[in-house]
Design a protein around this motif. Structure first.
Motif, short mmCIF file in Angstrom:
data_model
loop_
_atom_site.label_atom_id
_atom_site.label_comp_id
_atom_site.label_asym_id
_atom_site.label_seq_id
_atom_site.Cartn_x
_atom_site.Cartn_y
_atom_site.Cartn_z
N MET A 46 0.83 -1.21 0.00
CA MET A 46 0.00 0.00 0.00
C MET A 46 0.86 1.26 0.00
O MET A 46 0.56 2.23 -0.70
CB MET A 46 -0.94 0.02 1.21
CG MET A 46 -1.93 -1.10 1.25
SD MET A 46 -3.05 -1.10 -0.16
CE MET A 46 -3.58 -2.79 -0.11
N ARG A 47 1.94 1.24 0.77
CA ARG A 47 2.86 2.39 0.78
C ARG A 47 3.44 2.60 -0.62
O ARG A 47 3.51 3.73 -1.11
CB ARG A 47 3.98 2.19 1.79
CG ARG A 47 3.58 2.47 3.21
CD ARG A 47 4.78 2.49 4.14
NE ARG A 47 5.52 1.24 4.16
CZ ARG A 47 5.22 0.19 4.92
NH1 ARG A 47 4.19 0.24 5.75
NH2 ARG A 47 5.95 -0.90 4.87
N LEU A 57 -0.39 -2.22 -8.83
CA LEU A 57 0.40 -3.30 -8.20
C LEU A 57 -0.49 -4.31 -7.50
O LEU A 57 -0.21 -5.51 -7.52
CB LEU A 57 1.40 -2.71 -7.20
CG LEU A 57 2.70 -2.20 -7.75
CD1 LEU A 57 3.53 -1.57 -6.64
CD2 LEU A 57 3.48 -3.29 -8.43
N LEU A 58 -1.57 -3.86 -6.87
CA LEU A 58 -2.46 -4.78 -6.17
C LEU A 58 -3.02 -5.83 -7.11
O LEU A 58 -3.10 -7.01 -6.77
CB LEU A 58 -3.58 -4.02 -5.47
CG LEU A 58 -4.56 -4.89 -4.68
CD1 LEU A 58 -3.83 -5.67 -3.58
CD2 LEU A 58 -5.67 -4.04 -4.09
N LYS A 59 -3.39 -5.43 -8.30
CA LYS A 59 -3.91 -6.37 -9.29
C LYS A 59 -2.87 -7.45 -9.60
O LYS A 59 -3.19 -8.64 -9.63
CB LYS A 59 -4.29 -5.63 -10.57
CG LYS A 59 -4.64 -6.51 -11.75
CD LYS A 59 -4.65 -5.67 -13.02
CE LYS A 59 -4.52 -6.46 -14.27
NZ LYS A 59 -3.31 -7.20 -14.47
N GLU A 63 -3.33 -11.42 -8.66
CA GLU A 63 -3.26 -12.43 -9.72
C GLU A 63 -2.19 -13.47 -9.41
O GLU A 63 -2.40 -14.67 -9.63
CB GLU A 63 -2.96 -11.77 -11.07
CG GLU A 63 -4.13 -11.04 -11.66
CD GLU A 63 -3.78 -10.31 -12.95
OE1 GLU A 63 -2.57 -10.10 -13.24
OE2 GLU A 63 -4.72 -9.94 -13.67
N ALA A 64 -1.05 -13.03 -8.91
CA ALA A 64 0.03 -13.96 -8.59
C ALA A 64 -0.38 -14.91 -7.47
O ALA A 64 -0.10 -16.11 -7.52
CB ALA A 64 1.30 -13.20 -8.20
N ILE A 65 -1.06 -14.38 -6.47
CA ILE A 65 -1.52 -15.22 -5.35
C ILE A 65 -2.49 -16.27 -5.87
O ILE A 65 -2.37 -17.47 -5.54
CB ILE A 65 -2.14 -14.35 -4.25
CG1 ILE A 65 -1.05 -13.54 -3.55
CG2 ILE A 65 -2.92 -15.21 -3.26
CD1 ILE A 65 -1.57 -12.48 -2.59
#
Length: 95
Positions: A46-47, A57-59, A63-65
Motif C-alpha cells: 500500500m505504501r 500493483l495490487l492487481k 493475480e500472482a496469489i
C-alpha cells in the motif's frame, strides 16, 4: 514497480527471467506469524502504491496469489489487511 536497475521497492516482488514474481514470499509454517507477515506485506504494498503512484500493483499481486493457488496465513493476512485499508478509505471518503 521496477527501478532502472531492475530492483523493486517491494521486498516480495522480484524480477524473473520472464518479468516478475509478484508474490515471492515463503510461508514459515506458523499460521499466526504468517498472518502477520501477510499484513506487513499488504502495508508495504500500500505504501508503494501510494508513494510510487502505482495503484495497479495490487492487481498484479492478487493475480500472482491466485495463480499460485496457496491460501494460508500469508494470503489471509494480506487480503485481510488490504480489505480493511480499503474499507477505511471508503468510510473516510464517504464522510
Amino acid at each position: 514497480m521496477f527501478n532502472v536497475d531492475g530492483s523493486t521497492d517491494v521486498s516480495f516482488i522480484v524480477r524473473t527471467e520472464n518479468g516478475a514474481d509478484f508474490w515471492h514470499i515463503a510461508p514459515s509454517g506458523h499460521y499466526a506469524a504468517d498472518c502477520q507477515r501477510g499484513k506487513d506485506a499488504a502495508a508495504e504494498l500500500m505504501r508503494q502504491m501510494w508513494f510510487g503512484d502505482n495503484p495497479l500493483l495490487l492487481k498484479s499481486v492478487a493475480e500472482a496469489i491466485v495463480r499460485k493457488g496457496s491460501f494460508g496465513g500469508l494470503e489471509i493476512g494480506f487480503f485481510r489487511k488490504s480489505g480493511r485499508r480499503f474499507s477505511a478509505a471508503r468510510t473516510k471518503s464517504s464522510a
